[in-house]
Design an enzyme around this catalytic site. Structure first.
Site, PDB file in Angstrom:
ATOM      1  N   HIS A  81      -1.247   6.928   8.146  1.00  0.00           N
ATOM      2  CA  HIS A  81      -0.371   7.870   7.426  1.00  0.00           C
ATOM      3  C   HIS A  81      -1.080   9.196   7.176  1.00  0.00           C
ATOM      4  O   HIS A  81      -0.447  10.250   7.185  1.00  0.00           O
ATOM      5  CB  HIS A  81       0.044   7.284   6.067  1.00  0.00           C
ATOM      6  N   GLN A  85       3.432   9.821   1.764  1.00  0.00           N
ATOM      7  CA  GLN A  85       4.706   9.117   1.561  1.00  0.00           C
ATOM      8  C   GLN A  85       5.411   9.547   0.270  1.00  0.00           C
ATOM      9  O   GLN A  85       6.588   9.255   0.092  1.00  0.00           O
ATOM     10  CB  GLN A  85       4.486   7.602   1.516  1.00  0.00           C
ATOM     11  N   CYS A 127       7.236  -0.561   6.647  1.00  0.00           N
ATOM     12  CA  CYS A 127       6.705   0.602   5.925  1.00  0.00           C
ATOM     13  C   CYS A 127       7.772   1.114   4.968  1.00  0.00           C
ATOM     14  O   CYS A 127       8.944   1.181   5.337  1.00  0.00           O
ATOM     15  CB  CYS A 127       6.342   1.679   6.944  1.00  0.00           C
ATOM     16  N   LEU A 128       7.354   1.481   3.751  1.00  0.00           N
ATOM     17  CA  LEU A 128       8.320   1.992   2.768  1.00  0.00           C
ATOM     18  C   LEU A 128       8.978   3.283   3.264  1.00  0.00           C
ATOM     19  O   LEU A 128      10.070   3.625   2.821  1.00  0.00           O
ATOM     20  CB  LEU A 128       7.629   2.257   1.423  1.00  0.00           C
ATOM     21  N   HIS A 186      -3.180   0.803   8.562  1.00  0.00           N
ATOM     22  CA  HIS A 186      -1.815   1.351   8.459  1.00  0.00           C
ATOM     23  C   HIS A 186      -1.805   2.586   7.545  1.00  0.00           C
ATOM     24  O   HIS A 186      -1.242   3.626   7.900  1.00  0.00           O
ATOM     25  CB  HIS A 186      -0.884   0.254   7.923  1.00  0.00           C
ATOM     26  N   GLU A 187      -2.439   2.466   6.383  1.00  0.00           N
ATOM     27  CA  GLU A 187      -2.439   3.584   5.421  1.00  0.00           C
ATOM     28  C   GLU A 187      -3.263   4.754   5.957  1.00  0.00           C
ATOM     29  O   GLU A 187      -2.890   5.914   5.759  1.00  0.00           O
ATOM     30  CB  GLU A 187      -2.961   3.134   4.056  1.00  0.00           C
ATOM     31  N   GLY A 202       0.850  -1.186   0.000  1.00  0.00           N
ATOM     32  CA  GLY A 202       0.000   0.000   0.000  1.00  0.00           C
ATOM     33  C   GLY A 202       0.882   1.231   0.000  1.00  0.00           C
ATOM     34  O   GLY A 202       2.093   1.128   0.272  1.00  0.00           O
TER      35      GLY A 202
HETATM   36 ZN    ZN Z   1       3.534   2.900   5.775  1.00  0.00          ZN
END
Ligand code: ZN
Length: 161
Positions: free
Chosen positions: A142, A53, A96-97, A138-139, A48
């Site tokens: 963000h 991000q 997480c990226l 999670h998203e 995702g």
């Molecule tokens: Zn993340």
């Protein structure tokens, strides 16, 4: 074109992202952003990706189709709002990226329902469980400036070769 994914610490990752108006969704800026977020997520093997991000403090995230219930298409959610539909939670490992090489266990609701708009401004209403529900939570975090490391236990570093 691939978008640069920003990593912690970065103030954009800590902002509460802005809601989009329905008219804004059809703008070239937003359509291009969504179009570029998808390959940018796949390039990094992400499951995702949220707009903050890639440096855009907007309430948009995407989820790779492989992790959705139907596995048919990548999910694009704008102005998403989720609610638990069961009181049960579970701990599982997350990364997480935007938080390179760090993993940890996070407690999330097992079943959620999320509503929002898609890339055409159409209403979306999705029920999700398990890992799919986890990604939604999670998203969504963000979009509120929250990272999984804020909630995780047993944070540990795993270096990739
Ligand atoms: Zn993340």
């Amino acid at each position: 074109m691939f978008l640069n994914i920003i990593t912690n610490p970065n103030p954009v990752l800590r902002q509460v992202a802005k809601e989009l108006k329905k008219e804004e969704i059809k703008s070239e800026k937003i359509q291009n952003l969504i179009r570029q977020m998808i390959p940018s997520m796949y390039l990094k093997d992400g499951v995702g990706l949220a707009a903050p991000q890639v440096g855009e403090s907007l309430r948009i995230f995407i989820i790779a189709k492989e992790y959705t219930e139907k596995k048919e298409k990548d999910i694009i959610l704008i102005n998403p709002k989720w609610k638990r539909i069961s009181p049960f939670t579970e701990w599982d490992n997350e990364g997480c990226l935007s938080v390179s090489d760090i993993y940890g266990s996070v407690r999330r609701y097992k079943k959620v329902r999320v509503t929002g708009l898609d890339e055409n401004g159409q209403e979306v209403d999705i029920k999700a469980s398990g890992f799919f529900a986890r990604i939604i939570q999670h998203e969504s975090d963000h979009l509120d400036g929250v990272l999984f490391i804020d909630k995780a236990k047993n944070l540990h570093t795993v270096y990739r070769e």
